[in-house]
Structures are given as structure tokens and as C-alpha cells.
Write an enzyme that holds these catalytic residues in place. Structure first.
Site, mmCIF file in Angstrom:
data_model
loop_
_atom_site.group_PDB
_atom_site.id
_atom_site.type_symbol
_atom_site.label_atom_id
_atom_site.label_comp_id
_atom_site.label_asym_id
_atom_site.label_seq_id
_atom_site.Cartn_x
_atom_site.Cartn_y
_atom_site.Cartn_z
ATOM 1 N N CYS A 254 0.799 -1.184 0.063
ATOM 2 C CA CYS A 254 0.033 -0.044 0.121
ATOM 3 C C CYS A 254 0.976 1.262 0.081
ATOM 4 O O CYS A 254 1.469 1.554 0.939
ATOM 5 C CB CYS A 254 -0.952 -0.254 1.147
ATOM 6 S SG CYS A 254 -1.807 1.462 1.744
ATOM 7 N N CYS B 43 0.200 3.919 2.626
ATOM 8 C CA CYS B 43 0.496 3.300 4.091
ATOM 9 C C CYS B 43 2.034 3.467 4.367
ATOM 10 O O CYS B 43 2.422 4.133 5.245
ATOM 11 C CB CYS B 43 0.316 1.815 4.129
ATOM 12 S SG CYS B 43 -1.342 1.175 4.082
#
Length: 145
Positions: free
Chosen positions: A69, A72
Site C-alpha cells: 500500500c 501506508c
């Protein structure tokens, strides 16, 4: 606050350090290793998270994330900086939802990153989406003692 809370990186123990002793290289009460006072985010699995939030005397910010991600990964250095700014007043844990999906599923996490704050063993706030810089302070400050 007359004491600070730090997690031992070696054994995971939670340590209360009097404010007057923070600059004296405190050690863990359990394993006697030197405590890292930078309050860096640390990885936990579902079981370790449950134990942590049940016994933590300070709020715990949990980052539900995955290695693939991009948002993230963008949030990660901001969490390090937040940890430094709030050292002793909160803990920051990270749960890789790819490897440890149980807690994320129980909280109905539908998007990552999702940040959740536990206080007194209960989730008091949960927000999906990347939060950076002062947005993180605005998220956690209302929950600090």
C-alpha cells in the site's frame, strides 16, 4: 504528567518512567535492557495487540497497513515523527493486515491505511485514509491525558 510510558523493544514490557528519570538512561523493569525513548512505531500481531491495548496506561494509536500500500508507506515516516513528539504520552503500534487480518476484520476495516486509537482497552476513534503531519496531532491530541 509526572511519569512517562515507554514500551521495551526487547521484551515488549510497558514501563512507567518518572519524568525526573527520563534523562538518566532508564532500563526495562522486566528484562533490564535500556529503554528506547524515541517511541518508534512497532509491529504487533493480533494477539500482541490485544494484550497491549488491554494493559496500556496510555492511548495506543494503531496503524492498520500492508506492505504493498503506497499511502501506508507514505504515512510511516509521519508516524515515526508523531511518536517522537508524543513520546511517553502514547504508544504507536502497526498491524500488517496482510499477515494479521483478525483485528482489522473485527473492526470492519475496509481501507488501508486505517488508524485506530485505543484508550482504556476500547477503540475510541477510527479513521480510514492517510493522515500526515499535523493531521496526526489533531487525531491523537484529544485522547491524550
Amino acid at each position: 504528567m509526572d511519569s512517562h510510558i515507554y514500551r521495551c523493544a526487547a521484551c515488549g514490557g510497558i514501563n512507567r518512567v518518572p519524568a525526573s528519570r527520563v534523562n538518566q538512561a532508564p532500563t526495562c523493569g522486566r528484562c533490564k535492557k535500556k529503554l528506547a525513548l524515541d517511541n518508534a512505531p512497532f509491529d504487533v500481531d493480533d494477539a500482541a495487540l490485544a494484550r497491549l491495548v488491554a494493559k496500556s496506561p496510555v492511548p495506543v494509536l494503531v496503524d492498520f497497513w500492508a506492505p504493498w500500500c503506497a499511502p501506508c508507506r507514505a504515512v510511516a515516516p509521519h508516524l515515526v515523527q508523531l511518536g517522537q513528539r508524543k513520546a511517553g504520552r502514547m504508544l504507536i503500534a502497526k498491524v500488517n493486515t496482510q499477515n494479521h487480518p483478525k483485528t482489522a476484520a473485527a473492526l470492519h476495516v475496509k481501507a488501508i491505511p486505517t488508524l485506530a486509537i485505543w484508550k482504556g482497552g476500547h477503540v475510541v476513534e477510527q479513521q480510514a485514509g492517510a493522515r500526515m503531519g499535523l493531521q496526526l496531532d489533531e487525531l491523537v491530541d484529544p485522547h491524550l491525558r
